[in-house]
Write a protein that holds these residues in place. Sequence first.
Motif, PDB file in Angstrom:
ATOM      1  N   GLN A  21      40.833  26.547  49.777  1.00  0.00           N
ATOM      2  CA  GLN A  21      40.107  26.249  48.530  1.00  0.00           C
ATOM      3  C   GLN A  21      41.007  26.344  47.313  1.00  0.00           C
ATOM      4  O   GLN A  21      40.560  26.124  46.182  1.00  0.00           O
ATOM      5  CB  GLN A  21      38.931  27.213  48.355  1.00  0.00           C
ATOM      6  CG  GLN A  21      37.792  27.015  49.347  1.00  0.00           C
ATOM      7  CD  GLN A  21      38.135  27.543  50.732  1.00  0.00           C
ATOM      8  OE1 GLN A  21      38.963  28.447  50.869  1.00  0.00           O
ATOM      9  NE2 GLN A  21      37.512  26.964  51.766  1.00  0.00           N
ATOM     10  N   GLY A  22      42.290  26.676  47.510  1.00  0.00           N
ATOM     11  CA  GLY A  22      43.229  26.721  46.397  1.00  0.00           C
ATOM     12  C   GLY A  22      43.367  28.074  45.728  1.00  0.00           C
ATOM     13  O   GLY A  22      44.043  28.187  44.694  1.00  0.00           O
ATOM     14  N   GLU A  23      42.753  29.122  46.277  1.00  0.00           N
ATOM     15  CA  GLU A  23      42.872  30.453  45.679  1.00  0.00           C
ATOM     16  C   GLU A  23      44.197  31.083  46.098  1.00  0.00           C
ATOM     17  O   GLU A  23      44.577  31.062  47.269  1.00  0.00           O
ATOM     18  CB  GLU A  23      41.719  31.349  46.124  1.00  0.00           C
ATOM     19  CG  GLU A  23      40.392  31.027  45.492  1.00  0.00           C
ATOM     20  CD  GLU A  23      39.345  32.088  45.808  1.00  0.00           C
ATOM     21  OE1 GLU A  23      39.221  33.035  45.013  1.00  0.00           O
ATOM     22  OE2 GLU A  23      38.689  31.971  46.845  1.00  0.00           O
ATOM     23  N   VAL A  24      44.897  31.649  45.127  1.00  0.00           N
ATOM     24  CA  VAL A  24      46.155  32.326  45.413  1.00  0.00           C
ATOM     25  C   VAL A  24      45.880  33.649  46.103  1.00  0.00           C
ATOM     26  O   VAL A  24      45.001  34.413  45.686  1.00  0.00           O
ATOM     27  CB  VAL A  24      46.954  32.557  44.113  1.00  0.00           C
ATOM     28  CG1 VAL A  24      48.231  33.334  44.402  1.00  0.00           C
ATOM     29  CG2 VAL A  24      47.282  31.230  43.447  1.00  0.00           C
ATOM     30  N   VAL A  25      46.601  33.938  47.153  1.00  0.00           N
ATOM     31  CA  VAL A  25      46.427  35.186  47.900  1.00  0.00           C
ATOM     32  C   VAL A  25      47.224  36.274  47.191  1.00  0.00           C
ATOM     33  O   VAL A  25      48.398  36.519  47.489  1.00  0.00           O
ATOM     34  CB  VAL A  25      46.869  35.032  49.361  1.00  0.00           C
ATOM     35  CG1 VAL A  25      46.598  36.315  50.138  1.00  0.00           C
ATOM     36  CG2 VAL A  25      46.163  33.861  50.010  1.00  0.00           C
ATOM     37  N   ALA A  26      46.606  36.897  46.221  1.00  0.00           N
ATOM     38  CA  ALA A  26      47.242  37.954  45.428  1.00  0.00           C
ATOM     39  C   ALA A  26      46.169  38.897  44.932  1.00  0.00           C
ATOM     40  O   ALA A  26      45.007  38.525  44.786  1.00  0.00           O
ATOM     41  CB  ALA A  26      48.010  37.347  44.250  1.00  0.00           C
ATOM     42  N   ARG A  27      46.552  40.128  44.686  1.00  0.00           N
ATOM     43  CA  ARG A  27      45.584  41.115  44.214  1.00  0.00           C
ATOM     44  C   ARG A  27      45.205  40.842  42.765  1.00  0.00           C
ATOM     45  O   ARG A  27      45.960  40.223  42.006  1.00  0.00           O
ATOM     46  CB  ARG A  27      46.154  42.521  44.345  1.00  0.00           C
ATOM     47  CG  ARG A  27      47.441  42.739  43.572  1.00  0.00           C
ATOM     48  CD  ARG A  27      47.911  44.163  43.729  1.00  0.00           C
ATOM     49  NE  ARG A  27      49.181  44.353  43.036  1.00  0.00           N
ATOM     50  CZ  ARG A  27      49.748  45.539  42.850  1.00  0.00           C
ATOM     51  NH1 ARG A  27      49.157  46.620  43.313  1.00  0.00           N
ATOM     52  NH2 ARG A  27      50.892  45.643  42.218  1.00  0.00           N
ATOM     53  N   ALA A  28      44.037  41.317  42.381  1.00  0.00           N
ATOM     54  CA  ALA A  28      43.544  41.127  41.023  1.00  0.00           C
ATOM     55  C   ALA A  28      44.209  42.114  40.075  1.00  0.00           C
ATOM     56  O   ALA A  28      44.535  43.236  40.457  1.00  0.00           O
ATOM     57  CB  ALA A  28      42.030  41.309  40.978  1.00  0.00           C
ATOM     58  N   GLY A  29      44.414  41.686  38.839  1.00  0.00           N
ATOM     59  CA  GLY A  29      44.956  42.589  37.829  1.00  0.00           C
ATOM     60  C   GLY A  29      43.904  43.555  37.325  1.00  0.00           C
ATOM     61  O   GLY A  29      44.225  44.645  36.853  1.00  0.00           O
ATOM     62  N   ASP A  30      42.630  43.161  37.397  1.00  0.00           N
ATOM     63  CA  ASP A  30      41.519  44.013  36.979  1.00  0.00           C
ATOM     64  C   ASP A  30      40.414  43.868  38.013  1.00  0.00           C
ATOM     65  O   ASP A  30      39.778  42.817  38.130  1.00  0.00           O
ATOM     66  CB  ASP A  30      41.022  43.592  35.595  1.00  0.00           C
ATOM     67  CG  ASP A  30      39.890  44.475  35.075  1.00  0.00           C
ATOM     68  OD1 ASP A  30      39.551  45.458  35.749  1.00  0.00           O
ATOM     69  OD2 ASP A  30      39.358  44.170  33.992  1.00  0.00           O
ATOM     70  N   LEU A  31      40.188  44.925  38.787  1.00  0.00           N
ATOM     71  CA  LEU A  31      39.210  44.849  39.871  1.00  0.00           C
ATOM     72  C   LEU A  31      37.785  44.675  39.376  1.00  0.00           C
ATOM     73  O   LEU A  31      36.901  44.312  40.149  1.00  0.00           O
ATOM     74  CB  LEU A  31      39.310  46.104  40.753  1.00  0.00           C
ATOM     75  CG  LEU A  31      40.594  46.226  41.582  1.00  0.00           C
ATOM     76  CD1 LEU A  31      40.624  47.552  42.331  1.00  0.00           C
ATOM     77  CD2 LEU A  31      40.716  45.073  42.568  1.00  0.00           C
ATOM     78  N   MET A  32      37.549  44.916  38.098  1.00  0.00           N
ATOM     79  CA  MET A  32      36.227  44.637  37.542  1.00  0.00           C
ATOM     80  C   MET A  32      35.875  43.175  37.721  1.00  0.00           C
ATOM     81  O   MET A  32      34.708  42.804  37.873  1.00  0.00           O
ATOM     82  CB  MET A  32      36.203  45.003  36.062  1.00  0.00           C
ATOM     83  CG  MET A  32      34.867  44.790  35.368  1.00  0.00           C
ATOM     84  SD  MET A  32      33.630  46.010  35.794  1.00  0.00           S
ATOM     85  CE  MET A  32      34.285  47.419  34.894  1.00  0.00           C
TER      86      MET A  32
END
Length: 754
Positions: free
Chosen positions: A181-192
Amino acid sequence: MIQRSRAVFEPFPPHLDIQEEVRASPRFEFAKRIPYDSINQYPREVLELFVITHVVKLGLPLVITGFDKCLDKSLFSEKWLQQHYASQTYDARDLGKRANLPLTLGHYLKNMSILTDPITSSTYARSNIQRLYLKDIDCPDEWHKALEKLIPSDFFYLNQSPLKGPKSPISQFPDPPQTPQGEVVARAGDLMGCLPEAMRAQNLMCYIGHEGTYTPAHQEMCASLGHNLMVEASDGSYEHGKQTRPGSSIWLMTGTQDRRIVSEYWMSMLGHNLDLENHFAQLNAWKCAPFTTYVVEQNPGDLILVPPLAAHQVWNRGTRTMKVAWNRTTVETLEMAFDEALGNARMICRDEQYKNKAIVYYALERYSELLRKAPASSHPEVRTLQEDFHRLFIIYTDILLSESFSKKSPAAKNIEFEKFESNITCSYCRCNIFNRFLTCPWCVGEGDDTYDICMDCYVLGRSCQCISKFKWVEQFPWKQLTGRHESWRQQIIAFEQGDRDPKIKHPPTLLVARSELGRKSLAEICQEQMDLRPWVDYKQPKEIKAATPSEDEGSDTDSRARKRRKSNGTKAPSGKGRCHMCKTSECLWKLAACEKCNLYYCYGSLFRSFDMLPLDAMQRPHWLCPKCRKICNCSSCRLDESMKPHQPFNILLGHDTRKIADPRSVESLVNMRLSNLALLKTFGDDNAGRLERLRRDEENRRQQQLAENDIHVGFDSPQAESVNDPPLAVFENQLPGIPIDPALELDGSFMGLG
């Protein structure tokens, strides 16, 4: 009743030379600063690693300067606000009266000189000076969009994918893989940002203040990572026919590692509870403090990063200062929140706006989906995501373990189901309830206003006046939560098998983790306590007194005990027991019984005399009392030479939580309004000695944490001993393969600073 004297509010003078104060005060030092211009010269991994190490792991404040060069002066200005938001009404905080005053933004901005001019070097200390602070107002959407293009995406508000943000420094690694779907496999900078939009706490706020306005000393909510950017300030020019004063803000900050000694200093020496956020400390109080104070004079373009759990206070200067602030939640801050911050907030009944347990659940769902759809990859960003996934899974396991029933689980028909929408909070402490809780079927107010109590509060003895016969409620089907746990566990095992390291221990199943817990779960304790505690008819309520000594704390504890023994005898009435500490006769459900000697201790005495919560005694299947542990500090045991009486580390000033909790609430085990000052007086009330003990404990804890994180801080001489500049080894150990510029050496020249 013994009262601790309290430090009074003392304003900072307009002529304060903060540079001279830092030079003259041995425990003052300026916070580390790095320039914005150099950010794009280095890979994003270097900047991110430096921030994590310096601000989160070492717990020190950081200032990124120079954003004013990129800010749109026509947008971030007083004139622009006048043109677009002048008619908007906000609540200005009258700091002197501690009340809100509705004002339009245009009226407030136009009259800031009138508020500032009366504050001079000779009048600044007058008590009748009006201090109106426009704080916690919504940030304009136009500012939000502009800042999103300016602030590094790793550090900005609600970012889910820093690598695809409008402002992302170049990475030295290849682009990480993407899902179909084009989402980058990386962690979020803000989990909120992992929460559904309706559940997110909107914490991108603006603060507009004038000379003499301030924010009392406090910690960021839920141990989150704070960010504060001054976007504009008066510069001495003429506005509205009057000359302005140059604006800036003075920040006095502490390090995360000093949080316990800071809290104790606030209570023992200043007479205030830091968690209540109601005291702005005098400058001399900071100078005399037994910890390092980091000082920042914030000017337009300065972005301050506030460490989790670090106390700080802010003083505004000049005619006008305008700032934008936000908080970020990361895996590291979540761990701190569950270990410490949420428990402290619950004790003072501070509402939990960030929904931390829900963040853990939804972040795991999002990360699991990303990793499941992503092609196999050993990319560093994917490895980091897998590590964060595992750490979140550990927190999630603890959440499920706390909510696990005993073998005598309630029948399904006795458990009410309420679909989770993140809107149920504890009627007493106001924390957000993730899944299981207790509700009273009797105390239903107008409009179906139910009385809901979280398990933590119920174990503490907080509830409505009915005390017992509550009904269980859950917001997720238990099989859904346990099923997610097992599927996520299998994902982690797959990651670890890919590493082919035989030493790696796979996470256990929930059943195995429960068997290895070694104590009762929170839900199990609630089940037991509902069997023990009596039900009180809410139509004919009886006063439920907490198991505590007399309200007259000023009287001598030993003489009070002798008098009661003489009048009441040593044998408690049937169905009751006598507290070994305070000699009060109480119902057995209000007492902790020792398995070895059968002595009783009331929970109030354990709390004030031994720093022990009711949970500490209830969760142990075989609890031993302080006397059997040879730490009892009652009058008779202090005469026993074999005893090492426990001296409480912390002063409890007493806090009336009933003023905040639902009016239907009672405290049946621990009376939070009572302090432990009488006991500390018995030990001589040695504030200096207690603070020194805390300082040593904090230093040992800090060294242990540095060792666990493989952070080595070495220096050639005692004079140079400071963790303000983390050494090069930190970055080499934590992120191998990234070339480290010589500017990262210990000379303080990180990214061109020097």
